[in-house]
Enzyme design. Structure first.
Site, PDB file in Angstrom:
ATOM      1  N   GLY A 108      -3.093  -7.055   1.806  1.00  0.00           N
ATOM      2  CA  GLY A 108      -2.023  -6.091   2.022  1.00  0.00           C
ATOM      3  C   GLY A 108      -2.219  -5.402   3.360  1.00  0.00           C
ATOM      4  O   GLY A 108      -3.321  -5.372   3.893  1.00  0.00           O
ATOM      5  N   HIS A 142      -2.930   1.009  -3.095  1.00  0.00           N
ATOM      6  CA  HIS A 142      -3.753   1.125  -1.885  1.00  0.00           C
ATOM      7  C   HIS A 142      -2.851   1.202  -0.649  1.00  0.00           C
ATOM      8  O   HIS A 142      -3.035   2.063   0.216  1.00  0.00           O
ATOM      9  CB  HIS A 142      -4.701  -0.087  -1.822  1.00  0.00           C
ATOM     10  CG  HIS A 142      -5.556  -0.153  -0.586  1.00  0.00           C
ATOM     11  ND1 HIS A 142      -6.919  -0.018  -0.640  1.00  0.00           N
ATOM     12  CD2 HIS A 142      -5.253  -0.369   0.720  1.00  0.00           C
ATOM     13  CE1 HIS A 142      -7.415  -0.143   0.601  1.00  0.00           C
ATOM     14  NE2 HIS A 142      -6.408  -0.344   1.433  1.00  0.00           N
ATOM     15  N   CYS A 144     -10.852  -2.351   3.151  1.00  0.00           N
ATOM     16  CA  CYS A 144      -9.637  -2.072   3.906  1.00  0.00           C
ATOM     17  C   CYS A 144      -9.807  -2.623   5.309  1.00  0.00           C
ATOM     18  O   CYS A 144     -10.879  -2.499   5.899  1.00  0.00           O
ATOM     19  CB  CYS A 144      -9.430  -0.560   3.949  1.00  0.00           C
ATOM     20  SG  CYS A 144      -8.014  -0.042   4.914  1.00  0.00           S
ATOM     21  N   LEU A 145      -8.750  -3.230   5.841  1.00  0.00           N
ATOM     22  CA  LEU A 145      -8.811  -3.794   7.193  1.00  0.00           C
ATOM     23  C   LEU A 145      -9.034  -2.716   8.254  1.00  0.00           C
ATOM     24  O   LEU A 145      -9.489  -3.011   9.346  1.00  0.00           O
ATOM     25  CB  LEU A 145      -7.531  -4.575   7.502  1.00  0.00           C
ATOM     26  CG  LEU A 145      -7.331  -5.853   6.680  1.00  0.00           C
ATOM     27  CD1 LEU A 145      -5.942  -6.439   6.914  1.00  0.00           C
ATOM     28  CD2 LEU A 145      -8.393  -6.895   7.011  1.00  0.00           C
TER      29      LEU A 145
END
Length: 179
Positions: free
Chosen positions: A57, A150, A107-108
């Site tokens: 995502g 998220h 998380c990126l």
């Protein structure tokens, strides 16, 4: 597009602006790029070639665009693919029951490890508008529900580790299912 901003960048802590609908061509292009990034990051050859970290995502604030847009491309435990790029996504209902990922979340935009369980709603219903301008309502549970929560958090300036219990990061949330 590997212009993902990292933890510490002020945009990640802002509340993103609603996208004016019907969406402008520029906003449609950004939404499309978010989805392309997520899909490309899951393809080992393309990811290696472009140097992408795999993700399921991405929210517009993560590419330094403070607007309410997300892209999610994730497969649930039954093999069903949830692939949505949405303008102005909102959680319109959620379960009392909680869920969390046994591996914790990543998380990126967050490079360092933040160990601990992230309590989320086990089931959510999300409403938003797709790239073609259609209103979409999606009922989610399990991993897809967690991913949507998220990403929507990103639109509100919240990062996953904000939900981890500081005193006891590995405390199993009450009334929660492990995924």
């Amino acid at each position: 597009m590997d212009d993902i901003i990292r933890d510490g960048h002020p945009v990640l802590r802002q509340t993103a602006a609603e996208v004016s609908l019907p969406a402008s061509e520029e906003d449609k292009k950004i939404l499309k790029e978010l989805m392309e990034y997520v899909k490309n990051s899951q393809n080992p050859e393309i990811a290696a070639e472009l140097g992408l970290r795999p993700g399921i995502g991405l929210a517009a604030p993560q590419i330094n665009v403070s607007k309410r847009m997300i892209a999610v491309h994730v497969t649930d435990e039954k093999g069903e693919v949830f692939s949505y790029a949405l303008f102005n996504p909102k959680i319109i209902s959620h379960s009392v029951e909680q869920a969390f990922l046994s591996t914790g979340e990543g998380c990126l935009s967050v490079d360092e490890q933040h160990g601990g369980y992230v309590p989320r709603h086990a089931r959510v219903t999300v409403k938003g508008v797709d790239g073609a301008g259609n209103e979409v309502k999606i009922r989610l549970k399990g991993l897809p529900a967690i991913v949507f929560q998220h990403e929507i958090d990103h639109l509100n300036g919240i990062l996953f580790y904000d939900h981890i219990d500081k005193e006891n990061p590995m405390k199993i949330p009450e009334n929660a299912i492990m995924i």
